[in-house]
Design a protein around this motif. Structure first.
Motif, PDB file in Angstrom:
ATOM      1  N   ARG A  33      40.171  37.361  36.844  1.00  0.00           N
ATOM      2  CA  ARG A  33      39.210  36.120  38.103  1.00  0.00           C
ATOM      3  C   ARG A  33      39.935  36.042  39.454  1.00  0.00           C
ATOM      4  N   MET A  34      41.449  35.668  40.283  1.00  0.00           N
ATOM      5  CA  MET A  34      41.094  35.710  41.087  1.00  0.00           C
ATOM      6  C   MET A  34      41.683  37.010  41.481  1.00  0.00           C
ATOM      7  N   GLN A  35      41.423  37.954  41.568  1.00  0.00           N
ATOM      8  CA  GLN A  35      40.812  39.781  42.176  1.00  0.00           C
ATOM      9  C   GLN A  35      39.418  39.509  42.054  1.00  0.00           C
ATOM     10  N   GLN A  36      38.276  38.724  41.032  1.00  0.00           N
ATOM     11  CA  GLN A  36      36.815  39.062  41.762  1.00  0.00           C
ATOM     12  C   GLN A  36      36.695  38.000  42.745  1.00  0.00           C
ATOM     13  N   SER A  37      37.671  36.825  43.256  1.00  0.00           N
ATOM     14  CA  SER A  37      37.507  35.962  43.791  1.00  0.00           C
ATOM     15  C   SER A  37      37.490  36.264  45.412  1.00  0.00           C
TER      16      SER A  37
END
Length: 193
Positions: A33-37
């Protein structure tokens, strides 16, 4: 001094009752999810990344910092409300105590740091970052849900209330804000939305 800020809560973590809560890392889902940010349109404008010293926030901040080739500055005062008096609590118990924490901001619930004290601490830390930060672009602060909600209430001129808390999606939410004058730009948004 910087005028645009983004407060980001760490996403999903590996919950382990035998590991102190501040040492919990991001889970695989949290890292994803942090990568998606990194696809959020304002990420390219960031010129500084700050983080709580807790592992889950540092993990998220480092993903952001590495992507932007920026160092992560750790600030202990950006940590979550101090819950060391109880340590790990099962989810249902934690939610009940968290409800009391927000409902009684001047009271130490089961030995936790009071909401008013945690709010003053995080507001002071963010203000010090703003005064010290001379970059002309935006600043990211990766931290935690409860102190983020307390900061949101302060910036929006609202009484402390859990109804302003981030959505129940495992963390990984953000809001934009300014400090001079205090303002919020919308409410919590998911980092991977």
């Amino acid at each position: 001094m910087a005028s645009q800020f983004y407060f980001i809560t760490h996403p999903n973590v590996v919950i382990n009752p035998v590991v102190p809560v501040p040492r919990w890392p991001l889970s695989e889902l949290g890292r994803w999810r942090m990568q998606q940010s990194l696809r959020l349109p304002w990420v390219k404008d960031l010129s500084a990344v700050y983080s709580s010293t807790e592992q889950k926030a540092l993990d998220g901040a480092r993903i952001l910092g590495d992507h932007l080739s920026l160092p992560v500055t750790e600030i202990e005062a950006l940590g979550e409300n101090d819950r060391s008096a109880t340590g790990f609590l099962p989810s249902d118990q934690f939610e009940r105590v968290a409800d009391m924490f927000f409902a009684n901001p001047a009271v130490s619930v089961r030995g936790w740091e009071t909401a008013l004290d945690a709010q003053a601490r995080v507001v002071r830390a963010v203000t010090e970052i703003a005064l010290a930060e001379r970059r002309t672009r935006a600043v990211a602060i990766v931290s935690h849900g409860a102190v983020g909600t307390l900061l949101y209430c302060h910036l929006a001129g609202l009484a402390i209330d859990r109804r302003w808390d981030q959505p129940p999606n495992g963390g990984g939410n953000y809001f934009g804000f300014g400090l001079f004058p205090p303002s919020v730009q919308g409410h919590w948004q998911p980092i991977d939305g």
